[in-house]
Write a protein that holds these residues in place. Structure first.
Motif, PDB file in Angstrom:
ATOM      1  N   ASN A  57       0.828  -1.196   0.000  1.00 57.40           N
ATOM      2  CA  ASN A  57       0.000   0.000   0.000  1.00 57.40           C
ATOM      3  C   ASN A  57       0.867   1.253   0.000  1.00 57.40           C
ATOM      4  O   ASN A  57       1.867   1.331   0.717  1.00 57.40           O
ATOM      5  CB  ASN A  57      -0.917   0.027   1.223  1.00 57.40           C
ATOM      6  CG  ASN A  57      -2.069  -0.941   1.096  1.00 57.40           C
ATOM      7  OD1 ASN A  57      -2.597  -1.157   0.016  1.00 57.40           O
ATOM      8  ND2 ASN A  57      -2.468  -1.547   2.200  1.00 57.40           N
ATOM      9  N   ILE A  58       0.437   2.246  -0.763  1.00 58.14           N
ATOM     10  CA  ILE A  58       1.128   3.532  -0.814  1.00 58.14           C
ATOM     11  C   ILE A  58       0.249   4.583  -0.146  1.00 58.14           C
ATOM     12  O   ILE A  58      -0.932   4.712  -0.482  1.00 58.14           O
ATOM     13  CB  ILE A  58       1.443   3.950  -2.260  1.00 58.14           C
ATOM     14  CG1 ILE A  58       2.181   2.824  -2.997  1.00 58.14           C
ATOM     15  CG2 ILE A  58       2.252   5.244  -2.273  1.00 58.14           C
ATOM     16  CD1 ILE A  58       3.484   2.397  -2.359  1.00 58.14           C
ATOM     17  N   LEU A  59       0.825   5.309   0.805  1.00 61.07           N
ATOM     18  CA  LEU A  59       0.091   6.331   1.547  1.00 61.07           C
ATOM     19  C   LEU A  59       0.591   7.720   1.164  1.00 61.07           C
ATOM     20  O   LEU A  59       1.769   7.910   0.824  1.00 61.07           O
ATOM     21  CB  LEU A  59       0.236   6.130   3.053  1.00 61.07           C
ATOM     22  CG  LEU A  59      -0.383   4.851   3.628  1.00 61.07           C
ATOM     23  CD1 LEU A  59       0.595   3.687   3.593  1.00 61.07           C
ATOM     24  CD2 LEU A  59      -0.865   5.076   5.061  1.00 61.07           C
ATOM     25  N   MET A  60      -0.309   8.690   1.264  1.00 59.01           N
ATOM     26  CA  MET A  60       0.036  10.063   0.917  1.00 59.01           C
ATOM     27  C   MET A  60       0.420  10.851   2.157  1.00 59.01           C
ATOM     28  O   MET A  60      -0.059  10.571   3.263  1.00 59.01           O
ATOM     29  CB  MET A  60      -1.144  10.742   0.209  1.00 59.01           C
ATOM     30  CG  MET A  60      -1.564  10.058  -1.077  1.00 59.01           C
ATOM     31  SD  MET A  60      -2.804  10.994  -2.009  1.00 59.01           S
ATOM     32  CE  MET A  60      -1.787  12.249  -2.759  1.00 59.01           C
ATOM     33  N   ARG A  61       1.265  11.848   1.978  1.00 57.11           N
ATOM     34  CA  ARG A  61       1.561  12.765   3.069  1.00 57.11           C
ATOM     35  C   ARG A  61       0.375  13.712   3.250  1.00 57.11           C
ATOM     36  O   ARG A  61      -0.276  14.127   2.284  1.00 57.11           O
ATOM     37  CB  ARG A  61       2.848  13.548   2.805  1.00 57.11           C
ATOM     38  CG  ARG A  61       2.788  14.532   1.691  1.00 57.11           C
ATOM     39  CD  ARG A  61       3.983  15.492   1.753  1.00 57.11           C
ATOM     40  NE  ARG A  61       5.227  14.811   1.483  1.00 57.11           N
ATOM     41  CZ  ARG A  61       5.894  14.904   0.343  1.00 57.11           C
ATOM     42  NH1 ARG A  61       5.425  15.639  -0.642  1.00 57.11           N
ATOM     43  NH2 ARG A  61       7.031  14.271   0.174  1.00 57.11           N
ATOM     44  N   ASP A  62       0.063  14.029   4.479  1.00 58.98           N
ATOM     45  CA  ASP A  62      -1.081  14.867   4.819  1.00 58.98           C
ATOM     46  C   ASP A  62      -0.764  16.329   4.522  1.00 58.98           C
ATOM     47  O   ASP A  62       0.165  16.908   5.086  1.00 58.98           O
ATOM     48  CB  ASP A  62      -1.411  14.687   6.301  1.00 58.98           C
ATOM     49  CG  ASP A  62      -2.630  15.489   6.737  1.00 58.98           C
ATOM     50  OD1 ASP A  62      -3.279  16.098   5.858  1.00 58.98           O
ATOM     51  OD2 ASP A  62      -2.929  15.502   7.937  1.00 58.98           O
ATOM     52  N   ARG A  63      -1.568  16.925   3.631  1.00 61.97           N
ATOM     53  CA  ARG A  63      -1.441  18.349   3.314  1.00 61.97           C
ATOM     54  C   ARG A  63      -2.764  19.077   3.547  1.00 61.97           C
ATOM     55  O   ARG A  63      -3.106  20.013   2.830  1.00 61.97           O
ATOM     56  CB  ARG A  63      -0.961  18.543   1.886  1.00 61.97           C
ATOM     57  CG  ARG A  63       0.488  18.094   1.649  1.00 61.97           C
ATOM     58  CD  ARG A  63       1.000  18.567   0.312  1.00 61.97           C
ATOM     59  NE  ARG A  63       2.373  18.179   0.053  1.00 61.97           N
ATOM     60  CZ  ARG A  63       3.431  18.860   0.477  1.00 61.97           C
ATOM     61  NH1 ARG A  63       3.266  19.955   1.204  1.00 61.97           N
ATOM     62  NH2 ARG A  63       4.660  18.453   0.171  1.00 61.97           N
ATOM     63  N   ASN A  64      -3.534  18.580   4.514  1.00 56.57           N
ATOM     64  CA  ASN A  64      -4.802  19.219   4.898  1.00 56.57           C
ATOM     65  C   ASN A  64      -5.760  19.409   3.720  1.00 56.57           C
ATOM     66  O   ASN A  64      -6.377  20.464   3.557  1.00 56.57           O
ATOM     67  CB  ASN A  64      -4.523  20.570   5.565  1.00 56.57           C
ATOM     68  CG  ASN A  64      -3.803  20.427   6.884  1.00 56.57           C
ATOM     69  OD1 ASN A  64      -4.163  19.584   7.705  1.00 56.57           O
ATOM     70  ND2 ASN A  64      -2.759  21.224   7.085  1.00 56.57           N
ATOM     71  N   GLY A  65      -5.894  18.373   2.904  1.00 60.40           N
ATOM     72  CA  GLY A  65      -6.822  18.411   1.783  1.00 60.40           C
ATOM     73  C   GLY A  65      -6.210  18.914   0.495  1.00 60.40           C
ATOM     74  O   GLY A  65      -6.868  18.886  -0.552  1.00 60.40           O
ATOM     75  N   VAL A 116       4.099   9.211  -1.233  1.00 58.15           N
ATOM     76  CA  VAL A 116       5.539   9.033  -1.009  1.00 58.15           C
ATOM     77  C   VAL A 116       5.893   7.947   0.010  1.00 58.15           C
ATOM     78  O   VAL A 116       7.074   7.677   0.214  1.00 58.15           O
ATOM     79  CB  VAL A 116       6.175  10.368  -0.556  1.00 58.15           C
ATOM     80  CG1 VAL A 116       6.077  11.401  -1.669  1.00 58.15           C
ATOM     81  CG2 VAL A 116       5.507  10.893   0.718  1.00 58.15           C
ATOM     82  N   TYR A 117       4.902   7.309   0.636  1.00 54.63           N
ATOM     83  CA  TYR A 117       5.208   6.332   1.682  1.00 54.63           C
ATOM     84  C   TYR A 117       4.737   4.938   1.270  1.00 54.63           C
ATOM     85  O   TYR A 117       3.547   4.728   1.009  1.00 54.63           O
ATOM     86  CB  TYR A 117       4.531   6.717   2.991  1.00 54.63           C
ATOM     87  CG  TYR A 117       4.913   8.090   3.505  1.00 54.63           C
ATOM     88  CD1 TYR A 117       6.230   8.384   3.854  1.00 54.63           C
ATOM     89  CD2 TYR A 117       3.954   9.094   3.642  1.00 54.63           C
ATOM     90  CE1 TYR A 117       6.583   9.644   4.323  1.00 54.63           C
ATOM     91  CE2 TYR A 117       4.291  10.348   4.121  1.00 54.63           C
ATOM     92  CZ  TYR A 117       5.608  10.624   4.451  1.00 54.63           C
ATOM     93  OH  TYR A 117       5.954  11.869   4.911  1.00 54.63           O
ATOM     94  N   ALA A 118       5.670   3.995   1.242  1.00 54.82           N
ATOM     95  CA  ALA A 118       5.338   2.600   0.947  1.00 54.82           C
ATOM     96  C   ALA A 118       5.302   1.807   2.246  1.00 54.82           C
ATOM     97  O   ALA A 118       6.268   1.828   3.014  1.00 54.82           O
ATOM     98  CB  ALA A 118       6.374   2.004  -0.002  1.00 54.82           C
ATOM     99  N   ALA A 119       4.186   1.121   2.496  1.00 54.90           N
ATOM    100  CA  ALA A 119       4.061   0.293   3.709  1.00 54.90           C
ATOM    101  C   ALA A 119       4.773  -1.030   3.462  1.00 54.90           C
ATOM    102  O   ALA A 119       4.155  -2.036   3.086  1.00 54.90           O
ATOM    103  CB  ALA A 119       2.598   0.079   4.053  1.00 54.90           C
ATOM    104  N   ILE A 120       6.088  -1.029   3.682  1.00 53.47           N
ATOM    105  CA  ILE A 120       6.910  -2.192   3.338  1.00 53.47           C
ATOM    106  C   ILE A 120       6.917  -3.256   4.426  1.00 53.47           C
ATOM    107  O   ILE A 120       7.246  -4.409   4.176  1.00 53.47           O
ATOM    108  CB  ILE A 120       8.357  -1.766   3.013  1.00 53.47           C
ATOM    109  CG1 ILE A 120       8.992  -1.065   4.218  1.00 53.47           C
ATOM    110  CG2 ILE A 120       8.394  -0.885   1.776  1.00 53.47           C
ATOM    111  CD1 ILE A 120      10.480  -0.826   4.063  1.00 53.47           C
TER     112      ILE A 120
END
Length: 353
Positions: free
Chosen positions: A172-180, A189-193
């Motif tokens: 799964n790839i997650l996004m960095r939080d930029r408040n919408g 930018v984050y891979a749940a490895i």
């Protein structure tokens, strides 16, 4: 290869359990990388060309990724695509039709708002086997990119003749939080490895932990030498009813499914509502229970109706502080080579479009 195993075994005796698990995970990752190079070496281009790999693709309103998905897989061993468009209204249909006109794709129009995913996917699978002479097949969602370290999705299937079905892990790839204000793909930018294991004793997603950080069930890519093998909803395994021929299953050492389920506020809201209603319609249409399948889609629809969907969206993304903690523990990575390669591909594709 021997020095890798020797070093790992030495660490097991001299370090704590957590470190041991980390060392073992790193060793497995290294072995998988080496396996990809091995498969690439032993299976040449001429051998790959003798076999036909067909991908099925089910999509609804996925215009932001659908063309990139098609091009990515055609460049990694897929010979032909059978796609079902589920009544898209955002331009997805037109992109699929373009590739059908070019001869890369067979397009099925499915307008129903009763999501019978397994039936639609297996309809495409039967067509792949009976009409398009598929030797190998996998079933893809628009937000999935099947990444072979060897460069071709055919390599491992050919290099492991005793394996009929390969299970590919989902990352799964997650996004960095930029408040919408999140932008895809730059903020993905984050891979749940090293995802958390699922605890089946407790209900999932009842705290503030993104369920994308938990381990997903694997997906299957498989051979059709014994005929078409139907899959269950979600494409996680073969639907074994006792009537199918015997087949051998193995965990893939080359292929990972890179999964981008959340790609911004608008996309997430559409997915929650469209998918939730379609799933709800399906459950009303069948006489049997469906268990926990699609639990997250149903949850999102409930949250949308109660005005709390954006709270869920924020929970699925990662704040800088939380990301820092998860990076430190190795749960996620910003340097995973598969994610970096895909980011480069997606950004380059967008610039060319």
């Amino acid at each position: 290869m021997a020095w890798v195993l020797e070093a790992a075994l030495e660490d097991i005796f001299v370090c704590g359990r957590a470190t041991c698990l980390y060392v073992i995970a790193k060793m497995i990752d290294l072995l998988n990388k080496l396996s990809g190079k091995y498969f690439q070496h032993v299976v040449g281009k001429e051998a790959r060309q003798k076999y036909r790999l067909v991908m099925t693709l089910l999509a609804r309103d996925e215009v932001d990724v659908i063309e990139a998905n098609i091009l990515f897989h055609l460049d990694r061993g897929v010979d032909f695509i059978i796609a079902t468009d589920n009544g898209s209204c955002d331009g997805t249909t037109e992109i699929l039709a373009k590739y059908e006109k070019q001869g890369h794709l067979h397009l099925i129009h499915e307008p129903s708002r009763v999501l019978d995913q397994a039936a639609w996917v297996n309809r495409m699978g039967c067509l792949a086997f009976e009409k398009y002479q598929a030797d190998f097949i996998f079933h893809c969602d628009a937000d999935e990119f099947w990444y072979p370290r060897s460069g071709s999705l055919k390599c491992e299937l050919l290099a492991r003749p005793r394996a009929d079905v390969l299970h590919a892990n989902v990352v799964n790839i997650l996004m960095r939080d930029r408040n919408g204000g999140e932008v895809f793909p730059e903020d993905a930018v984050y891979a749940a490895i090293k995802p958390y294991p699922k605890d089946r004793r407790q209900p999932r997603n009842l705290d503030n932990t993104s369920f994308l950080l938990f381990k997903y069930p694997s997906k299957v890519i498989y051979k059709l030498k014994k005929g078409y093998l139907p899959v269950v909803t979600g494409n996680h395994r073969i639907e074994s009813d006792g009537k199918l021929p015997l087949f051998s299953e193995r965990l893939s050492r080359d292929i990972s499914v890179i999964h981008f389920p959340v790609r911004g506020v608008g996309q997430f809201a559409r997915k929650a509502i469209n998918g939730g209603v379609a799933r709800e319609n399906y459950e009303k249409s069948v006489a049997f229970g469906v268990g926990t399948r699609g639990w997250h889609i149903k949850r999102w629809l409930e949250l949308s109706r109660s005005g709390k969907l954006m709270e869920e969206y924020k929970r699925l993304n990662l704040s800088d502080r939380l990301a820092e903690d998860l990076l430190a523990t190795g749960v996620i990575s910003k340097k995973d080579e598969r994610l970096l390669a895909l980011m480069d591909f997606l950004i380059t594709h967008r610039q060319k479009s």
